[in-house]
Write a protein that holds these residues in place. Structure first.
Motif, PDB file in Angstrom:
ATOM      1  N   THR A 149     -12.993   6.096   1.436  1.00 39.90           N
ATOM      2  CA  THR A 149     -12.200   6.476   2.614  1.00 39.90           C
ATOM      3  C   THR A 149     -10.722   6.095   2.580  1.00 39.90           C
ATOM      4  O   THR A 149     -10.007   6.429   3.523  1.00 39.90           O
ATOM      5  CB  THR A 149     -12.816   5.889   3.898  1.00 39.90           C
ATOM      6  OG1 THR A 149     -12.747   4.446   3.816  1.00 39.90           O
ATOM      7  CG2 THR A 149     -14.243   6.336   4.114  1.00 39.90           C
TER       8      THR A 149
ATOM      9  N   TYR B 104       1.659   3.116   3.205  1.00 41.98           N
ATOM     10  CA  TYR B 104       2.643   2.570   4.159  1.00 41.98           C
ATOM     11  C   TYR B 104       4.044   2.506   3.566  1.00 41.98           C
ATOM     12  O   TYR B 104       5.030   2.519   4.294  1.00 41.98           O
ATOM     13  CB  TYR B 104       2.198   1.192   4.657  1.00 41.98           C
ATOM     14  CG  TYR B 104       0.934   1.262   5.489  1.00 41.98           C
ATOM     15  CD1 TYR B 104       0.901   1.975   6.687  1.00 41.98           C
ATOM     16  CD2 TYR B 104      -0.237   0.658   5.067  1.00 41.98           C
ATOM     17  CE1 TYR B 104      -0.255   2.068   7.440  1.00 41.98           C
ATOM     18  CE2 TYR B 104      -1.404   0.747   5.818  1.00 41.98           C
ATOM     19  CZ  TYR B 104      -1.401   1.458   6.994  1.00 41.98           C
ATOM     20  OH  TYR B 104      -2.553   1.560   7.735  1.00 41.98           O
TER      21      TYR B 104
ATOM     22  N   ASP C 168      -0.601   6.106  12.348  1.00 45.23           N
ATOM     23  CA  ASP C 168      -1.809   6.045  11.525  1.00 45.23           C
ATOM     24  C   ASP C 168      -3.009   5.583  12.341  1.00 45.23           C
ATOM     25  O   ASP C 168      -3.779   6.400  12.829  1.00 45.23           O
ATOM     26  CB  ASP C 168      -1.560   5.159  10.289  1.00 45.23           C
ATOM     27  CG  ASP C 168      -2.773   5.005   9.392  1.00 45.23           C
ATOM     28  OD1 ASP C 168      -3.453   6.032   9.174  1.00 45.23           O
ATOM     29  OD2 ASP C 168      -3.051   3.888   8.932  1.00 45.23           O
ATOM     30  N   THR C 169      -3.190   4.295  12.499  1.00 43.87           N
ATOM     31  CA  THR C 169      -4.363   3.775  13.211  1.00 43.87           C
ATOM     32  C   THR C 169      -4.085   3.628  14.705  1.00 43.87           C
ATOM     33  O   THR C 169      -2.950   3.716  15.147  1.00 43.87           O
ATOM     34  CB  THR C 169      -4.735   2.402  12.634  1.00 43.87           C
ATOM     35  OG1 THR C 169      -3.525   1.693  12.404  1.00 43.87           O
ATOM     36  CG2 THR C 169      -5.514   2.517  11.348  1.00 43.87           C
TER      37      THR C 169
ATOM     38  N   THR D  32      -9.036   4.795  11.661  1.00 43.96           N
ATOM     39  CA  THR D  32      -8.899   5.920  10.724  1.00 43.96           C
ATOM     40  C   THR D  32     -10.105   6.060   9.791  1.00 43.96           C
ATOM     41  O   THR D  32     -10.717   7.116   9.702  1.00 43.96           O
ATOM     42  CB  THR D  32      -7.643   5.721   9.862  1.00 43.96           C
ATOM     43  OG1 THR D  32      -7.670   4.366   9.370  1.00 43.96           O
ATOM     44  CG2 THR D  32      -6.373   5.970  10.643  1.00 43.96           C
TER      45      THR D  32
ATOM     46  N   ASP E 182       0.883  -1.175   0.000  1.00 47.04           N
ATOM     47  CA  ASP E 182       0.000   0.000   0.000  1.00 47.04           C
ATOM     48  C   ASP E 182       0.920   1.225   0.000  1.00 47.04           C
ATOM     49  O   ASP E 182       1.755   1.372   0.902  1.00 47.04           O
ATOM     50  CB  ASP E 182      -0.862  -0.073   1.273  1.00 47.04           C
ATOM     51  CG  ASP E 182      -1.742   1.155   1.518  1.00 47.04           C
ATOM     52  OD1 ASP E 182      -1.449   2.223   0.962  1.00 47.04           O
ATOM     53  OD2 ASP E 182      -2.707   1.024   2.281  1.00 47.04           O
TER      54      ASP E 182
ATOM     55  N   GLN F 270      -2.673  12.406   2.728  1.00 43.72           N
ATOM     56  CA  GLN F 270      -2.095  12.512   4.062  1.00 43.72           C
ATOM     57  C   GLN F 270      -0.589  12.754   3.932  1.00 43.72           C
ATOM     58  O   GLN F 270      -0.065  12.862   2.825  1.00 43.72           O
ATOM     59  CB  GLN F 270      -2.335  11.220   4.833  1.00 43.72           C
ATOM     60  CG  GLN F 270      -3.786  10.777   4.869  1.00 43.72           C
ATOM     61  CD  GLN F 270      -3.952   9.554   5.746  1.00 43.72           C
ATOM     62  OE1 GLN F 270      -3.808   9.619   6.962  1.00 43.72           O
ATOM     63  NE2 GLN F 270      -4.284   8.421   5.151  1.00 43.72           N
TER      64      GLN F 270
ATOM     65  N   VAL G  92      -7.100   4.364  -0.050  1.00 44.13           N
ATOM     66  CA  VAL G  92      -6.518   4.047  -1.367  1.00 44.13           C
ATOM     67  C   VAL G  92      -7.375   3.040  -2.137  1.00 44.13           C
ATOM     68  O   VAL G  92      -7.777   3.271  -3.281  1.00 44.13           O
ATOM     69  CB  VAL G  92      -5.090   3.454  -1.198  1.00 44.13           C
ATOM     70  CG1 VAL G  92      -4.601   2.801  -2.490  1.00 44.13           C
ATOM     71  CG2 VAL G  92      -4.096   4.521  -0.755  1.00 44.13           C
ATOM     72  N   PHE G  93      -7.647   1.875  -1.500  1.00 46.21           N
ATOM     73  CA  PHE G  93      -8.263   0.773  -2.247  1.00 46.21           C
ATOM     74  C   PHE G  93      -9.761   0.982  -2.470  1.00 46.21           C
ATOM     75  O   PHE G  93     -10.300   0.568  -3.493  1.00 46.21           O
ATOM     76  CB  PHE G  93      -7.957  -0.563  -1.552  1.00 46.21           C
ATOM     77  CG  PHE G  93      -6.475  -0.798  -1.453  1.00 46.21           C
ATOM     78  CD1 PHE G  93      -5.731  -1.096  -2.580  1.00 46.21           C
ATOM     79  CD2 PHE G  93      -5.807  -0.646  -0.250  1.00 46.21           C
ATOM     80  CE1 PHE G  93      -4.343  -1.269  -2.515  1.00 46.21           C
ATOM     81  CE2 PHE G  93      -4.420  -0.818  -0.163  1.00 46.21           C
ATOM     82  CZ  PHE G  93      -3.686  -1.128  -1.293  1.00 46.21           C
TER      83      PHE G  93
ATOM     84  N   ASP H 102      -6.441   9.719   0.462  1.00 47.29           N
ATOM     85  CA  ASP H 102      -5.140   9.201   0.002  1.00 47.29           C
ATOM     86  C   ASP H 102      -4.827   9.584  -1.446  1.00 47.29           C
ATOM     87  O   ASP H 102      -5.716  10.014  -2.191  1.00 47.29           O
ATOM     88  CB  ASP H 102      -5.043   7.678   0.169  1.00 47.29           C
ATOM     89  CG  ASP H 102      -5.082   7.261   1.637  1.00 47.29           C
ATOM     90  OD1 ASP H 102      -4.287   7.792   2.406  1.00 47.29           O
ATOM     91  OD2 ASP H 102      -5.921   6.419   1.992  1.00 47.29           O
TER      92      ASP H 102
HETATM   93  O1  T6T Z   1      -5.697   5.502   4.327  1.00 52.14           O
HETATM   94  C1  T6T Z   1      -4.554   4.784   4.645  1.00 52.14           C
HETATM   95  C2  T6T Z   1      -4.488   4.634   6.132  1.00 52.14           C
HETATM   96  O2  T6T Z   1      -4.539   5.904   6.737  1.00 52.14           O
HETATM   97  C3  T6T Z   1      -5.659   3.785   6.628  1.00 52.14           C
HETATM   98  O3  T6T Z   1      -5.535   3.572   8.005  1.00 52.14           O
HETATM   99  C4  T6T Z   1      -5.723   2.473   5.888  1.00 52.14           C
HETATM  100  O4  T6T Z   1      -5.732   2.684   4.502  1.00 52.14           O
HETATM  101  C5  T6T Z   1      -4.614   3.416   3.987  1.00 52.14           C
HETATM  102  O5  T6T Z   1      -3.453   2.703   4.255  1.00 52.14           O
HETATM  103  C6  T6T Z   1      -4.697   3.573   2.486  1.00 52.14           C
HETATM  104  O6  T6T Z   1      -4.898   2.369   1.845  1.00 52.14           O
END
Ligand code: T6T
Length: 325
Positions: free
Chosen positions: A227, A51, A125-126, A174, A48, A274, A229-230, A254
């Protein structure tokens, strides 16, 4: 639209994995000699660009500060795959772990156990339900980002209408916060009808199916907020499959290269990028401070940039995520 240093611009106008399940990517990075501090970075999911870009920030900062970094991530954004990686990393006794937990409940105990074992844990992040064991938590303003996504859709569809959120899974801090920020903002404007949140399990093909089905049921949808990337990648595919390119406004969180391509071709109207590199470098600084017995910041909020076709080659160019360091 500009890149904020910290916090969102106000609604900004517009493994060593055990068993066969959890194969994972692994890499070495960073600097330092044999007695340098050892930092393990555990991604939410490997491959991803969010990351990957965070890893680049971590490795660059670790090199500066003389620490050694290893990176691993599960193949799916899934606690059943991430937990064995965490357990195995804890057994290898790094000095600090930087980790993006894949679920607020399921990753609580494994990460608390890491902290109980004397490893400094930094949440990047999370987060988890009770992050009190962590020396620091670093993330974007996710709820504010969701509200900004609604404002962007409102600017694109000023007469209002139906709006849908495509997310990954409930229990991911997130994306749950982003969906909440969007929903709460939509609730304040009676010209919009919130159709709810649908979950793609972080699979673009699933997100595409959700969008084509939603457009069949409600052909008058005016906006979709994806919400991450994917979900954004798949939502854009769904829009194209339904022949609604440019007719339904899509705002994605993203800014991976595939998302930027979709922005350029007009399937997606805005992206909220981000600062994963900054989340990573801040994470290393906090880990090292904790290991040196210095004070740490319990929470750090990083900034974001709204990218549109208008600024993607200008001000916002550097906000696009990296596919490799
Ligand atoms: O949006 C980011 C990340 O902030 C989220 O916690 C999980 O998805 C992503 O890694 C993007 O794919």
């Amino acid at each position: 639209m500009k890149r904020t240093s910290r916090g969102l611009a106000a609604a900004a106008a517009v493994a060593l994995a055990v068993g066969s399940l959890a194969a994972c990517g692994s890499s070495d990075g960073g600097g330092g000699g044999s007695d340098s501090k050892k930092i393990a970075f555990i991604q939410g999911v490997s491959g991803d660009e969010f990351y990957i870009t965070m890893q680049c920030g971590i490795e660059a900062e670790a090199k500066k500060l003389g620490a050694k970094v290893t990176t691993q991530g599960p193949e799916k954004f899934d606690p059943t795959q991430q937990k064995p990686i965490v357990d195995s990393v804890v057994a290898s006794r790094p000095d600090a772990i930087l980790v993006a937990p894949t679920d607020v409940s399921a990753m609580q105990a494994p990460l608390k156990a890491a902290s109980d074992a004397g490893i400094k844990v930094v949440l990047v992040d999370t987060t988890v339900n009770d992050p009190s064991f962590a020396v620091s938590q670093i993330s974007s303003d996710n709820e504010g980002g969701g509200a900004a996504a609604f404002e962007a859709i409102k600017e694109l569809a000023p007469d209002g209408g139906k709006v849908l959120v495509v997310s990954t899974d409930p229990g991911v801090s997130t994306v749950d916060a982003r969906a909440k920020g969007f929903k709460d903002a939509a609730a304040k404007d009676s010209s919009f009808q919130f159709l709810g949140v649908q979950y793609s399990h972080n699979e673009p093909t699933q997100a595409a199916k959700i969008v084509t089905a939603a457009l069949q049921k409600d052909p008058d949808i005016v906006g979709i907020f994806a919400t991450n990337v994917f979900s954004a990648e798949g939502s854009a595919t769904g829009i194209r499959q339904a022949g609604k390119q440019g007719k339904v406004n899509v705002v994605g969180f993203d800014a991976g290269p595939a998302q930027v391509k979709q922005l350029r071709d007009g399937t997606v109207q805005a992206l909220i990028a981000q600062q994963p590199d900054v989340i990573g470098s801040d994470g290393v600084q906090q880990a090292i401070a904790a290991l040196d017995g210095k004070s740490t910041k319990k929470t750090i909020q990083t900034g974001s940039t709204i990218i549109t076709k208008d600024n993607v080659d200008g001000d916002a160019k550097d906000a696009v995520y990296q596919s490799s360091c």
